[in-house]
Design an enzyme around this catalytic site. Structure first.
Site, mmCIF file in Angstrom:
data_model
loop_
_atom_site.group_PDB
_atom_site.id
_atom_site.type_symbol
_atom_site.label_atom_id
_atom_site.label_comp_id
_atom_site.label_asym_id
_atom_site.label_seq_id
_atom_site.Cartn_x
_atom_site.Cartn_y
_atom_site.Cartn_z
ATOM 1 N N ASN A 14 0.840 -1.212 0.000
ATOM 2 C CA ASN A 14 0.000 0.000 0.000
ATOM 3 C C ASN A 14 0.869 1.254 0.000
ATOM 4 O OD1 ASN A 14 -3.076 -0.374 0.168
ATOM 5 N ND2 ASN A 14 -2.305 -1.987 1.529
ATOM 6 N N ARG A 92 0.497 -2.361 14.898
ATOM 7 C CA ARG A 92 0.533 -2.053 16.324
ATOM 8 C C ARG A 92 -0.811 -1.472 16.723
ATOM 9 N NH1 ARG A 92 3.801 -4.567 19.054
ATOM 10 N NH2 ARG A 92 3.560 -3.066 20.731
ATOM 11 N N HIS A 110 -8.015 -1.040 5.912
ATOM 12 C CA HIS A 110 -8.278 -2.307 6.602
ATOM 13 C C HIS A 110 -8.863 -3.304 5.604
ATOM 14 C CE1 HIS A 110 -9.159 -5.027 9.874
ATOM 15 N NE2 HIS A 110 -10.354 -5.213 9.322
ATOM 16 N N GLU A 175 -7.594 -2.340 -2.293
ATOM 17 C CA GLU A 175 -6.930 -1.447 -1.329
ATOM 18 C C GLU A 175 -6.073 -0.443 -2.074
ATOM 19 O OE1 GLU A 175 -4.850 -3.366 1.912
ATOM 20 O OE2 GLU A 175 -6.137 -5.113 1.797
HETATM 21 C C1 GRF Z 1 -3.079 -4.838 3.961
HETATM 22 O O1 GRF Z 1 -3.987 -5.872 3.637
HETATM 23 C C2 GRF Z 1 -3.708 -3.815 4.849
HETATM 24 O O2 GRF Z 1 -5.051 -3.605 4.575
HETATM 25 C C3 GRF Z 1 -3.568 -4.450 6.200
HETATM 26 O O3 GRF Z 1 -2.299 -5.070 6.178
HETATM 27 C C4 GRF Z 1 -1.953 -5.374 4.843
HETATM 28 C C5 GRF Z 1 -0.675 -4.676 4.571
HETATM 29 O O4 GRF Z 1 -0.165 -4.954 3.301
HETATM 30 N N1 GRF Z 1 -3.759 -3.477 7.249
HETATM 31 P P1 GRF Z 1 0.988 -4.054 2.719
HETATM 32 O O5 GRF Z 1 2.094 -3.997 3.764
HETATM 33 O O6 GRF Z 1 0.441 -2.705 2.405
HETATM 34 O O7 GRF Z 1 1.454 -4.781 1.491
#
Ligand code: GRF
Length: 216
Positions: A14, A92, A110, A175
């Site tokens: 992300n 965290r 999320h 996402e």
């Molecule tokens: C994602 O699925 C996010 O929604 C969740 O943890 C994962 C993190 O993935 N909170 P990345 O580190 O962004 O690849």
């Protein structure tokens, strides 16, 4: 120009998507000014560094309790004077004080359609529950875990034969679409938190819900 700090714990996909969006001018002038992690082995750190973004680690294991870790984290964040703090796979639980300090400028992505499936293992739990729609949520963070005013959600179908990995991949693609859009709306000053809800000025229909691969 808005300044954003991203917090990660792991892979950082992300984060990477947000950096690409910034570079492509998709974040309405938002600049990602730092990436912070709570673990030295967070894989996203190398990627952020390769993009020339300042990185730092605030190792939670060096702090005796949540409050002292959060205080150190806040010092590291505030050095960059951000308008926006973006949790991107930051594993965290944050203290109430931390959430309040950044109220209205702390966002999370999320991997579920909140309020369904807060917490961990959302894809496994969605499969176990037999839901036919799953997805992800970009939301403002409040002191309650995975709770807080929803900015944007994207839905995907749960297909016969899905396992945790296939479902996770389908959700992750969404996402990567909605988080940059939520940041863009924030930077454009279009988001207003009213009680438990977010009002989006000039919301476009396409921004409300994606169900791109929903089969007949
Ligand atoms: C994602 O699925 C996010 O929604 C969740 O943890 C994962 C993190 O993935 N909170 P990345 O580190 O962004 O690849």
């Amino acid at each position: 120009m808005k300044r954003a700090v991203i917090l990660i714990s792991g892979r950082g996909s992300n984060m990477e998507r947000l950096i690409h969006a910034e570079r492509q001018g998709e974040l309405a002038g938002t600049r990602i000014v730092a990436v912070l992690a709570n673990r030295h082995d967070a894989r996203g750190l190398t990627r952020a560094d390769a993009f020339g973004i300042p990185v730092a680690v605030i190792d939670h294991k060096r702090y005796s309790d949540r409050e002292s870790f959060d205080a150190a984290l806040a010092v590291a964040i505030d050095q960059h004077q951000p308008d926006l703090v973006l949790l991107a796979g930051f594993m965290r639980i944050l203290s109430e004080g931390f959430a309040r300090r950044y109220a209205g400028r702390l966002m999370n992505i999320h991997p579920s359609l909140l309020p369904a499936f807060p917490g961990l293992h959302t894809h496994r739990r969605a499969l176990e529950a037999g839901v036919r729609l799953h997805g992800c949520t970009a939301h403002f963070v409040t002191p309650t875990l995975d709770h807080g005013p929803v900015i944007l959600q994207a839905a995907v179908p749960v297909l016969d034969g899905d396992d945790e990995d296939s479902l996770a991949a389908r959700v992750l693609a969404e996402e990567h679409r909605i988080y940059p859009l939520a940041v863009r709306w924030f930077a454009e000053g279009r988001l207003r938190v009213v009680g438990e809800r977010v009002e989006v000025r000039g919301r476009q229909q396409e921004g409300a819900l994606h169900a791109p691969r929903l089969l007949a």
